[in-house]
Design an enzyme around this catalytic site. Structure first.
Site, PDB file in Angstrom:
ATOM      1  N   HIS A 111       3.740  33.209  -2.411  1.00 46.30           N
ATOM      2  CA  HIS A 111       2.395  33.700  -2.100  1.00 46.30           C
ATOM      3  C   HIS A 111       1.892  33.228  -0.743  1.00 46.30           C
ATOM      4  O   HIS A 111       0.912  33.759  -0.229  1.00 46.30           O
ATOM      5  CB  HIS A 111       1.404  33.304  -3.213  1.00 46.30           C
ATOM      6  N   ASP A 141       7.534  32.215  -7.760  1.00 42.55           N
ATOM      7  CA  ASP A 141       6.657  31.967  -6.612  1.00 42.55           C
ATOM      8  C   ASP A 141       7.319  31.043  -5.593  1.00 42.55           C
ATOM      9  O   ASP A 141       6.688  30.142  -5.050  1.00 42.55           O
ATOM     10  CB  ASP A 141       5.319  31.382  -7.065  1.00 42.55           C
ATOM     11  N   SER A 223      -0.042  24.543  -0.790  1.00 45.39           N
ATOM     12  CA  SER A 223       0.962  25.359  -1.467  1.00 45.39           C
ATOM     13  C   SER A 223       2.270  25.366  -0.693  1.00 45.39           C
ATOM     14  O   SER A 223       2.299  25.622   0.510  1.00 45.39           O
ATOM     15  CB  SER A 223       0.464  26.800  -1.616  1.00 45.39           C
TER      16      SER A 223
END
Length: 372
Positions: A111, A141, A223
């Site tokens: 993402h 992911d 992230s």
């Protein structure tokens, strides 16, 4: 009294140099001891891992709604204006990542890079390099990038030989909110709060299953950064947080290293993850109502309500009304558990399944096929 004071002062002045030397010796010893005590396993791990943690900047073109149409979104207005209520806009984003090989392979979240047109990797020493997308896996992911350095880069490896211990110290690395470009990564320290966490909310085709939970501060921008134990080993990839404010409230989640390492290896070798698995099974979660109908002691598991003839399921000897309760030792409670567990395997892998048939446990071995 005055003489006595003078004598005391004089005596102090005479013995002063020796006393100062002794005092300085003690002070130096204390300073060394304090300095040594400051260097803990945590600081050593930070020092070892930091050079391999990077910031990732991306740019992509997105189709966004023109705010001018919010007040009068009408088909007749659009017809006469000959204009779409949507327009293309360049959007920038940032995240974190870490180097996993000296020749420039970088791991991050899927993402983070999304549908980016341009990807730039910023290094702690101030350098920046353009990166190319090797491949990504939406379900877990995870994504892999590649830069082309002129010399070997510092890198870290996944710890695939041990499992996280609940309560052990961990360090989250990254660039929170993209505040600090081309600088040393930010670190936050916490513990492994839990393992095997399943995030029930599934979005964009992602399956956040068997995640590591930590209370180390993980914010937007973190992230893709590594989650590291006190030995300096990467035990997970920081991926998601639970927050109503957008900031850390001590509920961060990381993809465990064993799963991440396999996905990353497959992406590096093939450019993608092979999701063409085929079992031929049609399943449904065993609800309390189904459990009563089958005279089962409890609900949970998945019911085989159909399968393809000539499929791997048929070859394994599965039958309609069998209830699958375990796959490779992992309990299966719902159909979502079943799908998530199957996602970990590839065509040609053989699974050990525990099933209930007429209430009696059985062991079944199923070799996954390939969907044409």
């Amino acid at each position: 009294m005055r003489v006595r004071i003078l004598l005391v002062v004089f005596a102090m002045s005479v013995v002063g140099p020796a006393g100062v030397v002794a005092q300085n010796a003690r002070s130096t010893s204390d300073t060394v001891e304090v300095a040594q005590s400051r260097r803990t396993a945590i600081t050593r791990a930070v020092q070892a891992v930091s050079p391999s943690v990077v910031t990732i900047n991306v740019e992509e073109t997105k189709r966004v709604r023109d705010p001018r149409f919010d007040a009068y979104d009408d088909a007749y207005v659009r017809y006469f204006l000959r204009q779409s209520p949507y327009r293309e806009e360049r959007v920038q984003g940032t995240g974190s990542g870490f180097i996993v090989s000296p020749d420039g392979y970088v791991v991050t979240n899927e993402h983070v890079i999304g549908a980016a047109d341009e990807i730039e990797v910023l290094f702690p020493d101030g350098r920046s390099m353009p990166a190319t997308r090797v491949g990504s896996d939406e379900a877990t992911d995870l994504a892999v990038l590649k830069v082309d350095p002129k010399e070997a880069l510092p890198y870290v490896e996944f710890d695939t030989t041990s499992s996280p211990i609940v309560g052990e110290w961990v360090i989250a690395f990254g660039n929170p909110f993209g505040l600090f470009e081309a600088s040393q990564p930010s670190v936050s320290v916490g513990v492994v709060s839990a393992t095997g966490r399943d995030l029930r909310a599934e979005s964009d085709g992602r399956l956040y299953r068997d995640m590591i939970q930590t209370d180390a501060a993980v914010n937007q921008g973190n992230s893709g950064g590594p989650l590291v134990n006190a030995e300096g080993k990467v035990i997970g990839v920081n991926t998601a947080i639970y927050s109503e404010s957008g900031g850390s409230i001590g509920l961060g989640f990381a993809v465990p290293a064993k799963r991440a390492a396999r996905i990353v290896s497959e992406i590096r070798d093939r450019g993608a993850v092979d999701r063409s698995y085929y079992t031929g099974l049609a399943t449904v979660s065993v609800t309390p109502r189904i459990a009563r109908a089958l005279n089962l002691k409890r609900s949970g598991g998945v019911l085989v309500h159909d399968f393809d003839f000539g499929s791997p399921a048929a070859a394994a000897g599965l039958q309609i009304y069998d209830v699958i309760t375990e796959i490779e030792g992992t309990p299966i409670e719902t159909r979502e558990d079943y799908i998530a567990r199957i996602y970990d395997f590839r065509p040609g892998d053989t699974l050990r399944m525990r099933v209930l048939r007429d209430g009696e446990p059985r062991e079944i071995q199923l070799t996954i096929g390939r969907r044409e």
